[in-house]
Design a protein around this motif. Structure first.
Motif, short mmCIF file in Angstrom:
data_model
loop_
_atom_site.label_atom_id
_atom_site.label_comp_id
_atom_site.label_asym_id
_atom_site.label_seq_id
_atom_site.Cartn_x
_atom_site.Cartn_y
_atom_site.Cartn_z
N ALA A 33 0.83 -1.21 0.00
CA ALA A 33 0.00 0.00 0.00
C ALA A 33 0.86 1.26 0.00
CB ALA A 33 -0.92 0.02 1.22
N PHE A 34 0.31 2.32 -0.54
CA PHE A 34 0.91 3.64 -0.48
C PHE A 34 -0.18 4.64 -0.15
CE2 PHE A 34 1.99 7.79 -2.21
CZ PHE A 34 3.27 7.98 -1.71
N VAL A 35 0.16 5.63 0.67
CA VAL A 35 -0.80 6.68 1.04
C VAL A 35 -0.28 8.03 0.56
CG1 VAL A 35 -2.03 7.83 2.91
CG2 VAL A 35 -1.53 5.37 3.08
N ILE A 73 -2.37 -1.05 -3.51
CA ILE A 73 -3.43 -0.35 -2.78
C ILE A 73 -2.98 1.10 -2.59
CG2 ILE A 73 -4.77 -0.24 -0.65
CD1 ILE A 73 -4.17 -3.26 -0.29
N VAL A 74 -3.73 2.03 -3.13
CA VAL A 74 -3.38 3.45 -3.05
C VAL A 74 -4.53 4.20 -2.41
CG1 VAL A 74 -2.69 5.51 -4.32
CG2 VAL A 74 -1.96 3.25 -5.12
N ARG A 75 -4.19 5.03 -1.43
CA ARG A 75 -5.21 5.85 -0.77
C ARG A 75 -4.71 7.29 -0.68
NH1 ARG A 75 -7.52 1.99 -1.89
NH2 ARG A 75 -8.84 0.62 -0.61
N HIS A 76 -5.66 8.20 -0.53
CA HIS A 76 -5.38 9.62 -0.37
C HIS A 76 -6.03 10.05 0.94
CE1 HIS A 76 -5.98 14.01 -1.96
NE2 HIS A 76 -4.91 13.92 -1.18
N LEU A 180 -9.06 -4.32 -2.61
CA LEU A 180 -8.78 -2.95 -2.19
C LEU A 180 -7.82 -2.25 -3.15
CD1 LEU A 180 -8.34 -3.44 1.68
CD2 LEU A 180 -10.40 -2.82 0.41
N ALA A 181 -7.16 -3.02 -4.02
CA ALA A 181 -6.24 -2.45 -4.99
C ALA A 181 -7.03 -2.03 -6.22
CB ALA A 181 -5.17 -3.47 -5.35
N THR A 182 -7.57 -0.84 -6.17
CA THR A 182 -8.49 -0.36 -7.20
C THR A 182 -7.84 0.52 -8.25
OG1 THR A 182 -9.11 1.44 -5.71
CG2 THR A 182 -10.50 -0.54 -5.70
N GLY A 183 -6.50 0.57 -8.24
CA GLY A 183 -5.80 1.34 -9.26
C GLY A 183 -5.28 2.66 -8.74
N LEU A 184 -4.44 3.27 -9.54
CA LEU A 184 -3.79 4.52 -9.18
C LEU A 184 -4.67 5.70 -9.56
CD1 LEU A 184 -1.09 5.81 -8.16
CD2 LEU A 184 -0.32 5.77 -10.55
N PRO A 185 -5.00 6.58 -8.60
CA PRO A 185 -5.80 7.75 -8.97
C PRO A 185 -5.00 8.68 -9.86
CG PRO A 185 -5.00 7.94 -6.71
CD PRO A 185 -4.66 6.55 -7.17
N SER A 186 -5.67 9.47 -10.63
CA SER A 186 -4.98 10.43 -11.49
C SER A 186 -4.47 11.60 -10.64
CB SER A 186 -5.92 10.96 -12.57
OG SER A 186 -6.94 11.74 -11.98
N LEU A 187 -3.57 12.37 -11.22
CA LEU A 187 -3.12 13.58 -10.53
C LEU A 187 -4.30 14.50 -10.25
CD1 LEU A 187 0.21 14.45 -12.38
CD2 LEU A 187 -0.03 13.88 -9.96
#
Length: 473
Positions: A33-35, A73-76, A180-187
């Motif tokens: 994961a990365f936040v 897994i990417v979250r903001h 939960l790994a739904t892809g990388l959000p755009s900038l």
């Protein structure tokens, strides 16, 4: 066989990865994961190049993971909230990450640990080659002078090199897919915009490793001869990759250590040791984040007020009238990068020509540098201001004109970033105010390019008087 979550931070790669190596060796499924940390990102301008660099690094990781049938897994959000929530959603019984001595990171990590009572939380070393209390003096004290630290670094490497530099090869077969790994959000999803980030920083770890290979095979041998000349392709340009962990510090050390007796490789290795040095200084002396390591230098009185503010603006906006300083500041403002020799020149100029608090420059670099690293930034600025570890003496004051003449003799770098000076002769370009009219090629001083905001000799005298309070005790 319970799940483990690996939390990526300053280690944005899949190869030679300490946290992944530790997590993938226990037998259970591993998630990654990365936040995007709101506590950091919310304060940044929407066009911050570093966010785009991180985004591209994550895109490279995501591509590699998708090829393996798993995802990232990417979250903001706020990591102190997001990471514990992910651990519980994944039913993970272990969290692994590479620790960091940045005070913000330490406080955040402690909050995460507190929120995960009953879950095993392991942090591993991956930001430096040697860290924290690994290298101490014979009296068990941390080093504050570089040369003895370097000697200890070499001694430890000679004794432990095989273990220190061994590649941490993770068993990526242990990585597991997750809904939960739904892809990388755009900038844009993150609230940021695409920038003019240099192409060399758009390929993540894959590109960084290729750049490392190119430097080692083609340019490392000449590093000592080329590193000080900003118009020459001398540096490795890997500092942003090292800052965000697109390459491991031990990977760089592995390349240089066997060739350390050669001037080029030895000089480059020296820079890596300086980086370790400043990180151990931050660990043992966290107060350097807020003030000088040499506390006597807190008595130095820096100029303040409207005139000082105007001088600071002139420094930031590349209109000091000193071509090498202004060209360096334009390089920083336009690219997010500044050549190492020029970092020393502009830092010395801010403190010892303009009489401004080094912390103003430190903060500006923190805002602009792609490779901003708290430990190195603090260490470098305190070195320039003569108030930190093994700093230059306060009476050593870089002359920006002679620095320009020595390291950019033909004005190639200056002309690249100050095209308004392109018509000047090679002799005049370093100090236009002292040139004959015929050498200026029609340039109008004070109109097309500013006159110097300070006189070097006068500034030197003021600086020696300013620091006299420290000498007097």
């Amino acid at each position: 066989m319970t799940p483990t979550l690996v939390w990526l931070r300053r280690d944005l790669r899949l190869h030679d990865h300490a946290a992944l190596h530790a997590a993938c060796s226990t037998g259970g499924p591993v998630f990654v994961a990365f936040v995007f940390e709101r506590d950091i990102l919310d304060a940044l301008p929407r066009t911050d190049r570093r966010v785009e660099l991180i985004w591209h690094a994550l895109a490279d990781i995501e591509r590699q993971l998708r090829e393996r049938g798993v995802g990232l897994i990417v979250r903001h959000g706020r990591a102190r909230e997001v990471i514990p929530a992910l651990v519980h959603e994944l039913k993970a019984q272990r969290l692994v990450f590479a620790h960091d001595d940045d005070p913000f990171a330490l406080a955040r990590d402690e909050a995460v640990r507190a929120a995960l009572a009953g879950v095993r939380v392991d942090s591993v070393q991956d930001v430096t080659v040697f860290e924290r209390r690994e290298l101490l003096t014979g009296a068990g004290k941390p080093y504050t002078v570089f040369t003895p630290y370097k000697n200890a670094w070499h001694k430890a490497m000679a004794a432990e090199g095989a273990a220190c530099l061994a590649e941490r090869v993770p068993n990526l077969a242990a990585l597991a897919p997750s809904p939960l790994a739904t892809g990388l959000p755009s900038l844009a999803d993150l609230g940021f915009e695409a920038t003019d980030l240099h192409e060399r920083y758009r390929g993540g770890a894959t590109q960084a490793r290729a750049q490392l290979a190119e430097f080692v095979s083609e340019r490392m041998a000449d590093y000592a001869d080329t590193r000080n000349f900003p118009a020459v392709k001398g540096p490795s340009y890997l500092s942003p990759a090292l800052r965000f962990g697109l390459v491991a510090p031990r990977e760089l050390a592995r390349a240089a250590w066997p060739l350390r007796e050669q001037e080029g490789a030895g000089g480059w290795l020296n820079e890596l040791i300086w980086r370790d040095f400043y990180h151990q200084v931050l660990h043992h002396h966290p107060g350097v984040v807020h003030g000088p390591l040499k506390t006597d230098y807190a008595r130095v009185v820096w100029d303040e007020g409207p005139e000082a503010d105007e001088l600071f603006a002139a420094w930031c906006e590349a209109r000091t009238g000193y071509p090498l300083v202004d060209a360096a500041m334009r390089q920083l403002n336009q690219t997010g990068y500044m050549h190492n020799r020029l970092r020393m020149v502009v830092a010395s100029f801010l403190c010892k020509h303009l009489g401004l608090n080094w912390q103003r420059g430190e903060a500006y670099f923190a805002e602009k540098l792609l490779d901003f690293d708290l430990a190195a930034n603090s260490g470098g600025w305190q070195w320039a201001a003569s108030c930190g570890c093994d700093a230059q003496p306060y009476f050593r004051i870089f002359n920006p004109t002679s620095q320009s003449e020595k390291f950019d003799a033909k004005g190639v770098f200056v002309r690249r970033y100050l095209p308004e000076l392109a018509r000047l002769t090679d002799g005049a370009i370093h100090a236009p105010w002292a040139a004959k009219p015929i050498e200026l090629g029609g340039l109008r001083l004070g109109v097309d390019y500013p006159r110097p905001v300070v006189d070097h000799a006068e500034a030197r005298a003021k600086t020696l008087a300013r620091y006299a309070v420290v000498k007097a005790g």
